[in-house]
Design an enzyme around this catalytic site. Structure first.
Site, PDB file in Angstrom:
ATOM      1  N   TRP A 122       0.812  -1.222   0.000  1.00  5.67           N
ATOM      2  CA  TRP A 122       0.000   0.000   0.000  1.00  5.67           C
ATOM      3  C   TRP A 122       0.838   1.261   0.000  1.00  5.67           C
ATOM      4  CZ3 TRP A 122      -1.034   3.395   4.471  1.00  5.67           C
ATOM      5  CH2 TRP A 122      -0.091   3.211   5.500  1.00  5.67           C
ATOM      6  N   ASP A 123       2.073   1.153   0.497  1.00 11.65           N
ATOM      7  CA  ASP A 123       2.839   2.384   0.699  1.00 11.65           C
ATOM      8  C   ASP A 123       3.242   3.029  -0.616  1.00 11.65           C
ATOM      9  OD1 ASP A 123       4.632   0.389   0.134  1.00 11.65           O
ATOM     10  OD2 ASP A 123       5.727   0.530   2.019  1.00 11.65           O
TER      11      ASP A 123
ATOM     12  N   GLU B  67       0.300  -1.819  12.713  1.00  9.95           N
ATOM     13  CA  GLU B  67       0.361  -3.275  12.855  1.00  9.95           C
ATOM     14  C   GLU B  67       0.605  -3.718  14.300  1.00  9.95           C
ATOM     15  OE1 GLU B  67       3.318  -4.258   9.934  1.00  9.95           O
ATOM     16  OE2 GLU B  67       1.824  -4.400   8.342  1.00  9.95           O
TER      17      GLU B  67
ATOM     18  N   LYS C 194       2.598   1.325  16.385  1.00 12.19           N
ATOM     19  CA  LYS C 194       3.771   1.250  15.516  1.00 12.19           C
ATOM     20  C   LYS C 194       3.836   2.495  14.642  1.00 12.19           C
ATOM     21  CE  LYS C 194       5.829  -2.105  12.264  1.00 12.19           C
ATOM     22  NZ  LYS C 194       5.443  -3.134  11.269  1.00 12.19           N
ATOM     23  N   GLN C 195       2.718   2.820  14.048  1.00 11.65           N
ATOM     24  CA  GLN C 195       2.571   4.097  13.357  1.00 11.65           C
ATOM     25  C   GLN C 195       1.149   4.563  13.622  1.00 11.65           C
ATOM     26  OE1 GLN C 195       2.362   1.987   9.075  1.00 11.65           O
ATOM     27  NE2 GLN C 195       2.028   4.176   8.971  1.00 11.65           N
TER      28      GLN C 195
END
Lengths: 749, 749
Positions: free
Chosen positions: B336-337, B465, B577-578
């Site tokens: 996706w990034d 995640e 995590k983010q």
């Protein structure tokens, strides 16, 4: 049939394959705990995953007996059979087969085989193989073998199956062969477990015969040749023995095998059979359930009890595999269902066996301490599935996340102590297990501001594997509360009454007074999810927020769901594999008002697929309690025939031993309405359609109680057959039983 | 260094290993999408799991040039180096190394190598290798090779690594060798992809030399021998070419290789270098960011941009691997990034490349339709990670569960259309993607009675995640809403204005009017979790119920948490995590009031470990917007040096291309304060400590805008360098730009 006709004694199991070797779905001779290890390789790995797989492996097969008449092999798949009968005699513990082989030449041969796996002599099995020439002379050759078996075949895409190995697992180490005897020694490739197995033969026949030993390192083989005469019977008794170890040298094991064969030879098949019958007589005397009014149900009940006994009788120092020793399913691993589903039966019929299994858990405590460290917990974390004490679950969501196994073990421990009064065990092994599990719970949960400071446990999976890694699984929290309370209460009692033992525990485990207070506090403030609007307990915090499952458009062949839907699909829906709230309402039944039970049951029962074999027995008990008798009996019958009718379509992998334990509970707790909270036994008999009467036995504090429930009369009779006096309850009445004096009471049938 | 000095053009990548072959951490010549497949084996499998692994594999290494002087090998690890310099020239696109080798004999030899991977000729790479005898005569032998490489080594226990193969992957198919030329053909063992690679040589030196071809099926090898004289320079130009295919025969590929080598030989190294310089000139002209006041920051910014370009310039029909072609990390998969972190840069600097990448997704639509069926969804479900279009994630909780990738692709699609005005793409490929993704969302979610009939999406994982398989991940729901809205709006527009196209879509996809209304309804009633008491958006329904993470007792070496804690431990805690809420506040910034952004940021920022390389750039943008300038610049610097300083300790696996795209956003959206909701570009410049000024370029609707921000003057100057007229915003003012006429406005620096 290979599973249903399997023989076992808790140490050694032999699947019900034919002596002649074909046809076979899956061969199997298994020793409890005899396993190979292998590195678990994850396509995407992560920290703390279980690293070492453990798989029970086939030991050499000693059942093989190949028959040649006129040099023609007897092949069951091809032969013309004029008669065929196979019987598992649950009273004698013998599997018998009787066939008449009609050869093309017109010759008829009767072949009768009997097989037993001895309860009395746990390392011994035996086969009696009789060949009778009914109408003509013929040369008879019998080849009796002891052979390494191919490893079990994998079941693709089904986590309930077992595993295949790329390389040969059992490495031959040596051979002793002489006359009718052969002893093979071997070692597993990676786990380095050692094994000796041997066979010995006794021939009985009129006239002469020739016995030739053709054994090699790879195979024991004894050849019997007889020039048979019409009417003559040749009987070959084959005695088998198995001895395994984690430490002993194979030579020492071979000596043990030698001695065992000698003893078995002295007894002969008939001597072993007599011992078997006597052993089972004692067993049935304390464990039988007589069901009146439905002969098929009676047979199914006994079949289930018999297989539990086969799985548990001689486990001695080992655990109880999910499939007993009837198949390779679940890789021979030990799970929580031993404690929750099988131990009640054992506690009430063979408390010593229950104690052995609890001791086995105690011996795994150090491994559990280590595992707790790996997943950042204090105390001890028992593995979800294991043979050697290490976590072997390769899917944490339905594995390591099932922390409830710790509370389950403690629940069984306390039940055992309550029913038997074995406080010595509680104060020794039990206390240490209590301390370490309580520590684990205390460190796993936390006081949540969001839940008004109550003690919450997040990120766990309950018994229901269709909802994983959830917050505040009610079953888990309730059972953890019991665990914490049991720990606090027991340790307080030890501190008060056994200061030396307490000091010892404090020394060994670093236990402090404040810790005990912390356990009590966590228990007192345990959060239990409840929905006021619906008036029901929530399986977990999020359960009501899930998408409804479209049951109407789920076809029968889409069950079990786990074989037809991605886990994500199942997890996001309001669907249940086994209703763990209902299980909690059974185990902790005294803490739920009846109307609460009804609301919960009415809500969860329709959402429950029963895809777990552990589901129906518990649903049956609660249905019975709530007066849903037809439903209760329907669930009970489903449980009783689960393996006999192969409802779950995987009986080839072995019997569902825990489900079998569940059926015992469904009869005793469900139909007979027994309850035993705090160790006090009460009855509220209900019976149900087609069950006219029930008679069963319970052992409590060394006393033997027989309960006889007569449906037509609406009368229950309680007789203390052994013991000095026991107080029980019937409905709301307290009955003080004296030995030998039956007491009858009416109930509303 | 092998990663940082990697050269690539989006099709072909060559890691920055030394020509002489040692020392090496990990060799690597990679072709985008050239992969091997393998069956994913799960220790516990389940229905619907990804079945086929895909791993990018090394193609034969053409960089190898071994030098012998006086028959002694030049070994960088052992040799005495009198001078050593290595330069990656981002203006010329050439990697240069200049060393002087001082031999024990006193002889000094200068060795200068230059390497390029051509942007202009995507199948071509070249090395210029010059050896100069500085002070003495000596025989020189140069062995130039093209060799199969061992497969990449696995990184144990780290899912971010790559995979090793037990068997050789590339099977040699043939050889053409003649003079200085060798062409090898090969095929992958399982995926059956074909490849031809070739080398050709040009020698330049005074005097005579000898060239010998020693190639075999297993290795191309050309030996150059010169009797060198003091002062003489021998220059070997090595031309390389690679051609792969999923369908073409190797012979056809060999012909292509032949022609490519011929063309390259015509150009020579210098011709290729000139083309490279020119190509990059054009690129930098539209994509450079000039930073004044901090030369190191300037260099880091350009390094990041240069690597994005190397990853994306010539992907042509392929996707963009997470590591570009600089390493084997993440197995060369597309995630996706690409859409969320790299496409913004491409849309604004090379819109054609953005279009190519979106077309690539379109071509995967059929595979996505198939995947949707496998996990019980309608429409299409794009795979979380893939090369060939099939789902390759072997851990669904941080894989298939990340449904948000579908909305991310659509978000990038709509951004591309808004910025470029490419409605043709929207109406053709875009419309179909919109229809199928909207269908997926509609079937995934449901109207929940518990949420007052709002549309809920359960059992998904957001970008964060550290919290997996949650209900109503806010990021997912918000982005799904955008997706549904975009689908409804676009299809309504097509229906109204392009009835033929609409009829075609209805025919091809079975689209109905009521479906469009359903998408709109689901969007309108989308549930977004919000906590009134705390005044913050919830990352998911349960986020506030989690146990606090003990940051105080987490040591620096315990990060990233995923390498030091079991997933269950991480998942049950309040740790991130983010921060995907923060990402949503950036992407959909116009839908959050500023004070809401502040409350959310203030809450989530301290919980964010930044263990994902995708974290800091977005945190930086929001920090800047909220006036936390020091924090913003700190995050920006962390992002800019992530690979240069190897902050994540895994740069050996390749550059974090998406993070690099994130740093571009952190400068343009963060420091320059650009916003572009609905395609309207506005600026709110902020700069920050140590950044005195900023100059960059944006392409919008074919027009080229240059923005120059002067911190000291507090002045921003906007110049439309190409185009006919563009309206932008500066703070609250609307500016109508005319070509060639700079407009300056003040801002509060």
């Amino acid at each position: 049939m290979e599973t249903l006709f399997a023989l076992a004694n808790g140490y050694l199991g032999i699947r019900g394959t034919f002596e002649e070797g074909t046809p076979v779905f899956q061969k199997g001779s298994l020793i409890n705990g005899f396993h190979e290890t292998w590195p678990i390789v994850y396509p995407e790995s992560a920290f703390g995953y279980a690293r070492t797989g453990q798989t029970i492996v086939n030991v050499p097969d000693g059942t093989l007996i190949r028959l040649y008449v006129d040099d023609e092999p007897f092949d069951l798949a091809q032969a013309t059979l004029l008669n065929y009968e196979r019987t598992l005699n649950m009273q004698t513990g013998i599997l018998e087969r009787d066939v008449i082989w009609g050869k093309g030449s017109g010759k008829r041969i009767r072949i009768r085989s009997r097989r037993l796996v001895s309860f009395e002599h746990r390392h011994v099995a035996a086969v009696s193989y009789e060949v009778t020439l009914l109408n003509a002379d013929a040369p008879i050759v019998i080849s009796s073998e002891l052979v390494y078996q191919e490893e079990t075949r994998p079941v693709e895409g089904d986590q309930r199956g077992s595993r295949a190995f790329a390389e040969r697992v059992l490495l031959p180490q040596g051979l002793q062969a002489c006359g009718g005897k052969a002893i093979l020694t071997t070692m597993t490739r990676t786990s380095r477990m050692t094994l000796a197995c041997g066979m010995e033969h006794v021939v009985e026949t009129d006239g002469s015969y020739d016995l030739e030993n053709q054994s090699s390192n790879e195979r024991g083989r004894v050849l019997l040749s007889v020039n048979g005469i019409a009417g003559q019977t040749v009987r070959l008794t084959k005695l088998l023995t198995y001895h395994d170890s984690r430490h002993a040298e194979v030579d020492e094991l071979a000596e043990r095998a030698e001695r065992a064969l000698e003893r078995a030879r002295g007894l002969g098949f008939d001597g072993l059979a007599a011992g078997q019958h006597a052993y089972l007589g004692t067993f049935w005397d304390r464990a039988d359930i007589e069901v009146r009014g439905d002969i098929e149900l009676q047979q199914a009940v006994r079949f289930n009890i018999f297989h539990i006994h086969q799985a548990s009788a001689r486990t001695d120092g080992m655990g109880l595999p999910a499939k007993g020793l009837t198949g390779h399913g679940y890789e021979g691993h030990y799970f929580w269902d031993t404690e929750i589903y099988v131990l009640p039966f054992l506690i009430y019929t063979s408390p010593q066996l229950a104690r052995n299994l609890l001791r086995f858990r105690y011996r795994m405590l150090d491994a559990a301490r280590k595992r707790a460290r790996e997943v950042n917990q204090e105390g001890a974390l028992f593995p979800w599935r294991t043979i050697n004490g290490e976590e072997a679950s390769a899917y944490y969501a339905a594995g390591t996340a099932q922390y409830h196994i710790n509370a389950d073990i403690i629940f069984a421990l306390m039940k055992y102590v309550e029913v038997t009064g074995d406080s010595a065990f509680l104060h020794q092994e039990g206390a240490e297990m209590l301390i370490e599990t309580a520590r684990m719970w205390r460190s796993l949960g936390f006081y949540s501001a969001r839940a008004n400071g109550q003690f919450c446990i997040n990120g766990v999976t309950g018994p229901d594997e269709y909802n994983t890694v959830v917050n505040n699984n009610a079953f888990t929290n309730l059972m953890a509360r019991e665990n914490l309370r049991a720990a606090a209460t027991t340790l307080q009692e030890i501190r008060a009454n056994h200061p030396d033992r307490f000091a010892g525990l404090a020394h060994d485990t670093g236990l402090s007074d404040s810790e005990i207070a912390e356990w009590q506090a966590a228990a007192d403030r345990m959060y239990v999810p409840y929905d006021e609007a619906a008036g029901i307990h929530l399986q977990d915090d999020e359960f009501l927020s899930k998408k409804p499952w479209d049951f109407a458009n789920t076809s029968a062949d889409q069950y079990p769901l786990l074989l037809h839907f991605h886990p994500l699909v199942i997890y996001r829906h309001n669907v249940v594999k086994q209703a763990d709230i209902v299980l909690a309402m059974f185990l902790l039944g005294n803490t739920f008002p009846l109307e609460q039970k009804r609301r919960n049951f009415d809500y969860y029962d329709p959402l429950t697929t029963g895809d777990s074999s552990l589901s129906v027995s518990i649903q049956s008990i609660l249905a019975m309690e709530l007066g849903y008798r037809d439903k209760a009996i329907e669930y009970l019958r489903y449980g009783l025939w689960m393996d006999l009718a192969d409802f779950h379509a995987n009986v080839e992998q072995g019997c569902h031993i825990a489900s079998m334990g569940g059926t015992w509970m469904a009869v005793v707790y469900g139909v007979a309405g027994m309850r035993d909270h705090g160790g006090r036994i009460t009855f509220d008999p209900r019976l149900g359609k087609r069950i006219e009467g029930l008679r069963f036995h319970l052992t409590s504090r060394g006393q033997l109680l027989t309960v006889d429930i007569e449906g037509r009369k609406g009368q229950a009779t309680y007789l203390l057959r052994e013991g000095s006096g026991l107080t029980i309850g019937h409905l709301d009445e307290e009955l003080k039983l004296e030995p030998g004096k039956p007491v009858s009471r009416a109930f509303k049938s």
